[in-house]
Design an enzyme around this catalytic site. Structure first.
Site, PDB file in Angstrom:
ATOM      1  N   GLU A  59      44.576  38.293  43.666  1.00  0.00           N
ATOM      2  CA  GLU A  59      43.181  37.940  43.921  1.00  0.00           C
ATOM      3  C   GLU A  59      42.766  36.682  43.156  1.00  0.00           C
ATOM      4  O   GLU A  59      42.038  35.841  43.674  1.00  0.00           O
ATOM      5  CB  GLU A  59      42.245  39.108  43.595  1.00  0.00           C
ATOM      6  CG  GLU A  59      42.364  40.284  44.552  1.00  0.00           C
ATOM      7  CD  GLU A  59      42.094  39.931  46.013  1.00  0.00           C
ATOM      8  OE1 GLU A  59      41.387  38.937  46.287  1.00  0.00           O
ATOM      9  OE2 GLU A  59      42.612  40.643  46.883  1.00  0.00           O
ATOM     10  N   TYR A 142      33.304  39.008  42.328  1.00  0.00           N
ATOM     11  CA  TYR A 142      34.279  39.144  43.413  1.00  0.00           C
ATOM     12  C   TYR A 142      35.552  39.844  42.925  1.00  0.00           C
ATOM     13  O   TYR A 142      36.014  40.822  43.519  1.00  0.00           O
ATOM     14  CB  TYR A 142      34.641  37.782  44.038  1.00  0.00           C
ATOM     15  CG  TYR A 142      35.820  37.961  44.961  1.00  0.00           C
ATOM     16  CD1 TYR A 142      35.644  38.517  46.221  1.00  0.00           C
ATOM     17  CD2 TYR A 142      37.126  37.678  44.536  1.00  0.00           C
ATOM     18  CE1 TYR A 142      36.722  38.782  47.048  1.00  0.00           C
ATOM     19  CE2 TYR A 142      38.214  37.939  45.344  1.00  0.00           C
ATOM     20  CZ  TYR A 142      38.012  38.485  46.597  1.00  0.00           C
ATOM     21  OH  TYR A 142      39.085  38.762  47.400  1.00  0.00           O
ATOM     22  N   ASP A 160      33.870  37.787  49.849  1.00  0.00           N
ATOM     23  CA  ASP A 160      34.375  36.430  49.603  1.00  0.00           C
ATOM     24  C   ASP A 160      33.971  35.554  50.798  1.00  0.00           C
ATOM     25  O   ASP A 160      33.190  35.995  51.654  1.00  0.00           O
ATOM     26  CB  ASP A 160      35.902  36.445  49.381  1.00  0.00           C
ATOM     27  CG  ASP A 160      36.673  36.717  50.672  1.00  0.00           C
ATOM     28  OD1 ASP A 160      36.048  37.156  51.666  1.00  0.00           O
ATOM     29  OD2 ASP A 160      37.894  36.476  50.701  1.00  0.00           O
TER      30      ASP A 160
HETATM   31  N1  ADE Z   1      42.095  36.569  50.279  1.00  0.00           N
HETATM   32  C1  ADE Z   1      41.665  37.058  49.110  1.00  0.00           C
HETATM   33  N2  ADE Z   1      42.177  38.275  48.876  1.00  0.00           N
HETATM   34  C2  ADE Z   1      42.957  38.578  49.927  1.00  0.00           C
HETATM   35  C3  ADE Z   1      43.759  39.693  50.268  1.00  0.00           C
HETATM   36  N3  ADE Z   1      43.851  40.725  49.455  1.00  0.00           N
HETATM   37  N4  ADE Z   1      44.411  39.645  51.441  1.00  0.00           N
HETATM   38  C4  ADE Z   1      44.309  38.573  52.231  1.00  0.00           C
HETATM   39  N5  ADE Z   1      43.587  37.503  51.967  1.00  0.00           N
HETATM   40  C5  ADE Z   1      42.914  37.490  50.819  1.00  0.00           C
END
Ligand code: ADE
Length: 364
Positions: A59, A142, A160
């Site tokens: 993340e 987030y 997000d």
């Molecule tokens: N963008 C941010 N976190 C994500 C996730 N877990 N899977 C796919 N895209 C992402």
């Protein structure tokens, strides 16, 4: 029905957002999760067990870049530091070098601080609640929500840029971002449920990436199309509405490549400030006007051209000059500057992108 009123600069936006029927939401929520089971992406951090360390690492990396760009970094970090204890014990400079190319370098420092706080204050186990996660270094709303939901199955509201796009379209939210964010969080909360709470945000992200794309959304394939308010308006791409950004100020500078055979001189940048703690090329001060800067050494410099690089707060036009140095010249430079050292060109990937770009101009 609820009326949203928010202020952006001198403009006031009043927007009516109609909440959706709970039974419709429950049915379409299941529809999206079924779609995710069949069409969701097979991503590195989704394989194997749900390990909070892996979820957190992915993340943090994904907050600043795309899935294809982040994936090799994620895999390399896991192979070097398979657990949060390994990362906490890592050498700072090695972590910064491995982060090079991901950008937002303060985040790499926070990453290390956080790993060390997890070991020191939580016995090497990430805390489970959103509130405790939020207290860790580098965690914002987030990341705390994403780790709580994906790693621990908490029914957290993970919002997000992807989720913003889906929600602003689903509800045709006209308030431009960032002022519209409160409304987005509010409507996104309608879809949160205890069941499959970790899959839900990831299903939304995959929908945003594969179907509800920024350009040319594939509405005919969308499992949420029935409830989408942007679609009948005829131009779903218009959402999320964004205010035009003022152009970034421009700065100018010159980067110096001091080369001896297959190695160049780099500087260890101070821990604080832009690109703090990273390696860099020696360069002139980045100023608002182009000016002739004095190179670190007199003699025959070759101009290699210039390139552009965009930082968060300014855009840089950087000239590049190259000088082949003798061993004696280099010895003298390195004696005078204890923050300078050799970097073999084979290790150029440990430079942040703004300097790696300069090296590409050396190629014939
Ligand atoms: N963008 C941010 N976190 C994500 C996730 N877990 N899977 C796919 N895209 C992402």
């Amino acid at each position: 029905m609820r009326t949203e009123s928010s202020k952006e600069g001198s403009e006031r936006f009043i927007v009516t957002i109609i909440r959706k029927d709970a039974a419709l939401v429950a049915r379409l929520r299941k529809g999206l999760l079924d779609w995710y089971d069949g069409q969701g992406r097979d991503l590195a951090w989704r394989r194997g067990e749900r390990d909070p360390y892996r979820v957190w690492l992915s993340e943090v990396m994904l907050q600043q870049t795309t899935v294809p760009h982040a994936t090799p970094y994620y895999e390399k970090f896991l192979s070097l530091w398979p657990t949060v204890r390994d990362l906490a014990a890592a050498d700072d400079a090695r972590v910064m070098a491995e982060w090079a190319g991901l950008g937002y370098y303060a985040r790499a420092r926070r990453l290390l601080e956080c790993a060390r706080a997890v070991v020191r204050e939580h016995g090497g186990e990430f805390p489970r609640s959103e509130a405790e996660l939020l207290a860790l270094p580098g965690f914002g709303p987030y990341t705390a929500a994403a780790v709580a939901a994906i790693a621990f199955g908490e029914a957290a509201n993970v919002v997000d840029g992807n989720v913003e796009r889906v929600m602003t379209r689903l509800y045709a939210i006209e308030t431009p971002l960032p002022a519209g964010r409160a409304a987005v969080r509010d409507v996104a909360a309608q879809w949160i449920a205890a069941e499959r709470s970790g899959d839900w945000p990831q299903a939304l992200m995959d929908l945003a990436s594969l179907i509800c794309r920024p350009r040319a959304p594939q509405c005919l394939l969308c499992p949420l199309a029935e409830a989408c308010e942007a679609r009948p308006l005829g131009d779903p791409e218009r959402f999320p509405v964004k205010l035009a950004k003022p152009p970034k100020p421009r700065r100018f500078g010159t980067a110096y490549i001091l080369r001896l055979g297959e190695a160049i001189i780099v500087e260890q940048r101070p821990d604080k400030g832009l690109l703090g703690g990273m390696l860099g090329l020696p360069h002139s001060e980045w100023r608002e006007k182009p000016d002739e800067a004095r190179p670190p050494l007199d003699g025959d410099w070759r101009d290699l051209g210039a390139y552009q690089h965009v930082f968060t707060h300014f855009a840089l036009t950087q000239n590049v000059r190259l000088r082949d140095v003798t061993q004696a010249e280099a010895d003298e430079l390195l004696r005078a500057r204890n923050d300078w050292r050799w970097l073999p060109l084979t290790e150029a990937r440990s430079l942040p992108t703004v300097f790696a770009k300069a090296l590409t101009l050396m190629k014939p």
